[in-house]
Design a protein around this motif. Structure first.
Motif, PDB file in Angstrom:
ATOM      1  N   PRO A   7       0.808  -1.231   0.000  1.00 57.54           N
ATOM      2  CA  PRO A   7       0.000   0.000   0.000  1.00 57.54           C
ATOM      3  C   PRO A   7       0.842   1.281   0.000  1.00 57.54           C
ATOM      4  CG  PRO A   7      -0.751  -1.554   1.689  1.00 57.54           C
ATOM      5  CD  PRO A   7       0.577  -2.032   1.208  1.00 57.54           C
ATOM      6  N   GLY A   8       1.957   1.290   0.737  1.00 63.13           N
ATOM      7  CA  GLY A   8       2.856   2.444   0.706  1.00 63.13           C
ATOM      8  C   GLY A   8       2.394   3.626   1.538  1.00 63.13           C
ATOM      9  N   ASP A   9       2.509   4.822   0.953  1.00 67.02           N
ATOM     10  CA  ASP A   9       2.344   6.080   1.697  1.00 67.02           C
ATOM     11  C   ASP A   9       1.107   6.876   1.276  1.00 67.02           C
ATOM     12  OD1 ASP A   9       4.914   5.579   2.775  1.00 67.02           O
ATOM     13  OD2 ASP A   9       5.835   6.509   1.015  1.00 67.02           O
ATOM     14  N   GLY A  10       0.826   7.909   2.080  1.00 67.58           N
ATOM     15  CA  GLY A  10      -0.205   8.886   1.717  1.00 67.58           C
ATOM     16  C   GLY A  10      -1.538   8.213   1.460  1.00 67.58           C
ATOM     17  N   ILE A  11      -2.114   8.489   0.296  1.00 67.40           N
ATOM     18  CA  ILE A  11      -3.405   7.881  -0.034  1.00 67.40           C
ATOM     19  C   ILE A  11      -3.267   6.422  -0.476  1.00 67.40           C
ATOM     20  CG2 ILE A  11      -4.476  10.084  -0.665  1.00 67.40           C
ATOM     21  CD1 ILE A  11      -4.069   9.276  -3.640  1.00 67.40           C
ATOM     22  N   GLY A  12      -2.015   5.932  -0.604  1.00 65.09           N
ATOM     23  CA  GLY A  12      -1.803   4.550  -1.054  1.00 65.09           C
ATOM     24  C   GLY A  12      -2.639   3.524  -0.290  1.00 65.09           C
ATOM     25  N   PRO A  13      -2.564   3.520   1.064  1.00 67.16           N
ATOM     26  CA  PRO A  13      -3.345   2.535   1.822  1.00 67.16           C
ATOM     27  C   PRO A  13      -4.865   2.677   1.608  1.00 67.16           C
ATOM     28  CG  PRO A  13      -1.602   3.456   3.195  1.00 67.16           C
ATOM     29  CD  PRO A  13      -1.606   4.254   1.916  1.00 67.16           C
ATOM     30  N   GLU A  14      -5.348   3.917   1.496  1.00 66.01           N
ATOM     31  CA  GLU A  14      -6.805   4.118   1.330  1.00 66.01           C
ATOM     32  C   GLU A  14      -7.308   3.547   0.002  1.00 66.01           C
ATOM     33  OE1 GLU A  14      -7.750   8.417   2.005  1.00 66.01           O
ATOM     34  OE2 GLU A  14      -5.691   8.481   2.724  1.00 66.01           O
ATOM     35  N   VAL A  15      -6.569   3.829  -1.066  1.00 69.03           N
ATOM     36  CA  VAL A  15      -7.045   3.372  -2.377  1.00 69.03           C
ATOM     37  C   VAL A  15      -6.827   1.866  -2.537  1.00 69.03           C
ATOM     38  CG1 VAL A  15      -6.872   5.624  -3.500  1.00 69.03           C
ATOM     39  CG2 VAL A  15      -4.874   4.101  -3.519  1.00 69.03           C
ATOM     40  N   THR A  16      -5.736   1.360  -1.957  1.00 65.70           N
ATOM     41  CA  THR A  16      -5.466  -0.081  -2.047  1.00 65.70           C
ATOM     42  C   THR A  16      -6.550  -0.870  -1.307  1.00 65.70           C
ATOM     43  OG1 THR A  16      -3.119   0.443  -2.053  1.00 65.70           O
ATOM     44  CG2 THR A  16      -3.691  -1.847  -1.702  1.00 65.70           C
ATOM     45  N   ALA A  17      -6.997  -0.337  -0.173  1.00 67.70           N
ATOM     46  CA  ALA A  17      -8.038  -1.025   0.608  1.00 67.70           C
ATOM     47  C   ALA A  17      -9.300  -1.225  -0.235  1.00 67.70           C
ATOM     48  CB  ALA A  17      -8.361  -0.233   1.871  1.00 67.70           C
ATOM     49  N   ILE A 293      -8.384   0.414  -8.438  1.00 69.57           N
ATOM     50  CA  ILE A 293      -9.332  -0.662  -8.756  1.00 69.57           C
ATOM     51  C   ILE A 293      -9.127  -1.125 -10.204  1.00 69.57           C
ATOM     52  CG2 ILE A 293     -11.806  -1.138  -9.089  1.00 69.57           C
ATOM     53  CD1 ILE A 293     -12.310   0.669  -6.583  1.00 69.57           C
ATOM     54  N   LEU A 294      -8.914  -0.154 -11.102  1.00 71.75           N
ATOM     55  CA  LEU A 294      -8.664  -0.513 -12.506  1.00 71.75           C
ATOM     56  C   LEU A 294      -7.289  -1.178 -12.677  1.00 71.75           C
ATOM     57  CD1 LEU A 294     -10.202   2.665 -14.180  1.00 71.75           C
ATOM     58  CD2 LEU A 294     -11.115   0.333 -14.315  1.00 71.75           C
ATOM     59  N   SER A 295      -6.339  -0.830 -11.812  1.00 71.70           N
ATOM     60  CA  SER A 295      -5.037  -1.513 -11.846  1.00 71.70           C
ATOM     61  C   SER A 295      -5.197  -2.973 -11.422  1.00 71.70           C
ATOM     62  CB  SER A 295      -4.034  -0.819 -10.914  1.00 71.70           C
ATOM     63  OG  SER A 295      -3.781   0.506 -11.335  1.00 71.70           O
ATOM     64  N   ALA A 296      -6.064  -3.200 -10.447  1.00 71.20           N
ATOM     65  CA  ALA A 296      -6.337  -4.584 -10.019  1.00 71.20           C
ATOM     66  C   ALA A 296      -6.947  -5.379 -11.176  1.00 71.20           C
ATOM     67  CB  ALA A 296      -7.266  -4.589  -8.808  1.00 71.20           C
ATOM     68  N   ALA A 297      -7.785  -4.717 -11.969  1.00 74.44           N
ATOM     69  CA  ALA A 297      -8.364  -5.396 -13.141  1.00 74.44           C
ATOM     70  C   ALA A 297      -7.258  -5.759 -14.133  1.00 74.44           C
ATOM     71  CB  ALA A 297      -9.415  -4.504 -13.810  1.00 74.44           C
ATOM     72  N   ALA A 309     -12.895 -11.847 -14.981  1.00 75.66           N
ATOM     73  CA  ALA A 309     -13.028 -11.061 -13.750  1.00 75.66           C
ATOM     74  C   ALA A 309     -12.587  -9.616 -13.985  1.00 75.66           C
ATOM     75  CB  ALA A 309     -12.198 -11.696 -12.635  1.00 75.66           C
ATOM     76  N   ALA A 310     -11.555  -9.445 -14.806  1.00 70.56           N
ATOM     77  CA  ALA A 310     -11.094  -8.091 -15.144  1.00 70.56           C
ATOM     78  C   ALA A 310     -12.194  -7.319 -15.866  1.00 70.56           C
ATOM     79  CB  ALA A 310      -9.838  -8.168 -16.009  1.00 70.56           C
ATOM     80  N   ASP A 311     -12.829  -7.976 -16.825  1.00 68.90           N
ATOM     81  CA  ASP A 311     -13.942  -7.339 -17.550  1.00 68.90           C
ATOM     82  C   ASP A 311     -15.044  -6.922 -16.588  1.00 68.90           C
ATOM     83  OD1 ASP A 311     -12.675  -7.827 -19.942  1.00 68.90           O
ATOM     84  OD2 ASP A 311     -13.870  -9.596 -20.443  1.00 68.90           O
ATOM     85  N   ARG A 312     -15.314  -7.784 -15.619  1.00 66.83           N
ATOM     86  CA  ARG A 312     -16.394  -7.477 -14.658  1.00 66.83           C
ATOM     87  C   ARG A 312     -16.059  -6.228 -13.849  1.00 66.83           C
ATOM     88  NH1 ARG A 312     -17.939 -12.088 -10.809  1.00 66.83           N
ATOM     89  NH2 ARG A 312     -19.481 -10.510 -10.187  1.00 66.83           N
ATOM     90  N   ILE A 313     -14.815  -6.104 -13.417  1.00 62.73           N
ATOM     91  CA  ILE A 313     -14.427  -4.914 -12.644  1.00 62.73           C
ATOM     92  C   ILE A 313     -14.563  -3.662 -13.508  1.00 62.73           C
ATOM     93  CG2 ILE A 313     -12.515  -3.702 -11.509  1.00 62.73           C
ATOM     94  CD1 ILE A 313     -11.487  -6.324 -10.490  1.00 62.73           C
ATOM     95  N   GLU A 314     -14.052  -3.736 -14.732  1.00 61.59           N
ATOM     96  CA  GLU A 314     -14.105  -2.549 -15.602  1.00 61.59           C
ATOM     97  C   GLU A 314     -15.555  -2.150 -15.891  1.00 61.59           C
ATOM     98  OE1 GLU A 314     -11.488  -3.947 -18.669  1.00 61.59           O
ATOM     99  OE2 GLU A 314      -9.704  -3.455 -17.481  1.00 61.59           O
ATOM    100  N   ALA A 315     -16.406  -3.150 -16.089  1.00 65.68           N
ATOM    101  CA  ALA A 315     -17.824  -2.851 -16.333  1.00 65.68           C
ATOM    102  C   ALA A 315     -18.455  -2.228 -15.092  1.00 65.68           C
ATOM    103  CB  ALA A 315     -18.559  -4.128 -16.745  1.00 65.68           C
ATOM    104  N   ALA A 316     -18.063  -2.712 -13.920  1.00 66.44           N
ATOM    105  CA  ALA A 316     -18.630  -2.177 -12.675  1.00 66.44           C
ATOM    106  C   ALA A 316     -18.199  -0.725 -12.466  1.00 66.44           C
ATOM    107  CB  ALA A 316     -18.202  -3.041 -11.488  1.00 66.44           C
ATOM    108  N   VAL A 317     -16.955  -0.411 -12.810  1.00 69.37           N
ATOM    109  CA  VAL A 317     -16.489   0.980 -12.696  1.00 69.37           C
ATOM    110  C   VAL A 317     -17.297   1.879 -13.637  1.00 69.37           C
ATOM    111  CG1 VAL A 317     -14.546   2.535 -13.187  1.00 69.37           C
ATOM    112  CG2 VAL A 317     -14.163   0.420 -11.886  1.00 69.37           C
ATOM    113  N   ALA A 318     -17.468   1.432 -14.861  1.00 74.67           N
ATOM    114  CA  ALA A 318     -18.240   2.226 -15.835  1.00 74.67           C
ATOM    115  C   ALA A 318     -19.665   2.441 -15.325  1.00 74.67           C
ATOM    116  CB  ALA A 318     -18.249   1.530 -17.197  1.00 74.67           C
ATOM    117  N   LYS A 319     -20.225   1.383 -14.747  1.00 73.59           N
ATOM    118  CA  LYS A 319     -21.598   1.457 -14.247  1.00 73.59           C
ATOM    119  C   LYS A 319     -21.707   2.425 -13.064  1.00 73.59           C
ATOM    120  CE  LYS A 319     -25.455  -1.524 -13.357  1.00 73.59           C
ATOM    121  NZ  LYS A 319     -25.895  -2.689 -12.659  1.00 73.59           N
TER     122      LYS A 319
END
Ligand code: IPM
Ligand code: MG
Length: 349
Positions: A7-17, A293-297, A309-319
């Protein structure tokens, strides 16, 4: 399969969570996660931004999910101990030379782009940035001139094997897209760039189906805001790629939206948002988690063999975006975790 989570520093832990919540919700079998310290967080706990146990975890893992590094309290440390050395060290130690930074306009965000809608809507490009060489890794230092002035220096260089390796990555990426490759350099001034241009041109003979063009980096920066729709794949060196990818991110609405993959020759990769640790908003729940989240995809697609599963994440972000989900960078008021909720809700629907 093992995923190293850094996760690293700053906002890293928040976005990784939030990215971990999304991965969790997919309930993929045979996926385990192991967390490690990196960046300023690792320096404060262990005295080094990339401790041996973190490097070892990264080597053992099949993929690495990375947040961000950068901590103003470390600004006066000697360079080797600064948080940034963690990401540079991982890229180098694991030979993650090929950095893919896609920038595609989500139609819902056309109003967030700093460009006019009709121009922004055409953006669908991929920056392939070389990550193991250039002025980033050349000899550097501080010295004194003959008349006693302080002088800083950083040597820029690429050898032909390094250029050939990234050129192949880029041509292959272009084959999987619209078949256009633009190589960006500064060959009118730099010898490093002349070699770059010569070698990319040589490699192009092996890819007759790809249309190769060359562009000077100053012109590329201008074209990226004038007519970004002309680009399919851009291949460039480490420094120019760093700069152009931040620029591309604002063209598609926010730096909080751009994901990236850093790959070795075998497809092992580190996945991270292109943004930094944003210390000014850290810990306030304001950061946009979508780039992570898109990096996880991207991680599921490129390193873990889970394209669906990657497609599902990307579709969920768009939605989620279509449903009006907006963090502050996108002109909204949603918190980091509320944006995570919105993606989870879209995933479940
Ligand atoms: C990036 C970042 C890094 C870089 C920093 C944090 C060292 O800006 O990944 O774009 O310059 O490569
Ligand atoms: Mg950068």
């Amino acid at each position: 399969m093992l995923v190293a989570v850094l996760p690293g520093d700053g906002i890293g832990p928040e976005v990784t969570a939030q990215a971990l919540r999304v991965l969790d919700a997919l309930a993929l079998p045979d996926l385990t996660f192991e967390e490690g310290l990196v960046g300023g967080a690792a320096y404060h706990a262990k005295g080094h931004p990339l401790p041996p146990e973190t490097l070892d975890l990264a080597r053992r893992a099949d993929a690495i999910l990375f947040g961000a590094v950068g901590d103003p309290t470390c600004d006066n440390l000697e360079r080797a101990l600064r948080p940034e050395q963690a990401i540079l060290g991982l890229r180098k130690e694991l030979t993650l030379f090929s950095n893919l930074r896609p920038a595609k306009m989500f139609p819902e965000l056309a109003e967030d782009s700093t460009l006019r809608r009709e121009i922004a809507e055409q953006i669908d490009l991929l920056i392939v940035r070389e990550l193991n060489g250039d002025v980033y890794f050349g000899e550097k230092g501080m010295r004194q001139t003959a008349d006693g002035l302080r002088e800083g220096y950083d040597i820029m260089s690429y050898n032909e094997a390094e250029v050939r390796r990234i050129a192949h990555s880029a041509f292959k990426a272009a084959q999987a897209r619209r078949g256009l490759l633009c190589s960006v350099d500064k060959a009118n001034v730099l010898e490093t760039s002349q070699l770059w241009r010569d070698v990319v041109t040589e490699v192009s003979k092996e890819y007759p189906g790809i249309t190769l063009s060359h562009m000077y980096v100053d012109n590329a920066a201008m074209q990226l805001v004038r007519n970004p729709g002309q680009f399919d794949v851009i291949v460039t060196g480490n420094l120019f790629g760093d700069i152009l990818s931040d620029q591309a991110s604002m063209c598609v609405g926010s730096i909080g939206m751009l994901a990236s993959a850093s790959l070795d020759v075998n497809g092992k990769g580190l996945y991270e948002p292109i943004h930094g640790s944003a210390p000014d908003i850290a810990g306030q729940g304001k950061a946009n988690p979508l780039a992570t989240i898109l990096s996880a995809a991207m991680m599921l697609r490129f390193s873990l063999g889970q394209a669906e599963a990657a497609d599902r994440i990307e579709a969920a972000v768009a939605k989620a975006l279509a449903g009006g989900a907006r963090t502050a960078d996108l002109g909204g008021v949603m918190s980091t975790s509320a944006m995570g909720d919105a993606v989870l809700a879209a995933l479940a629907a």
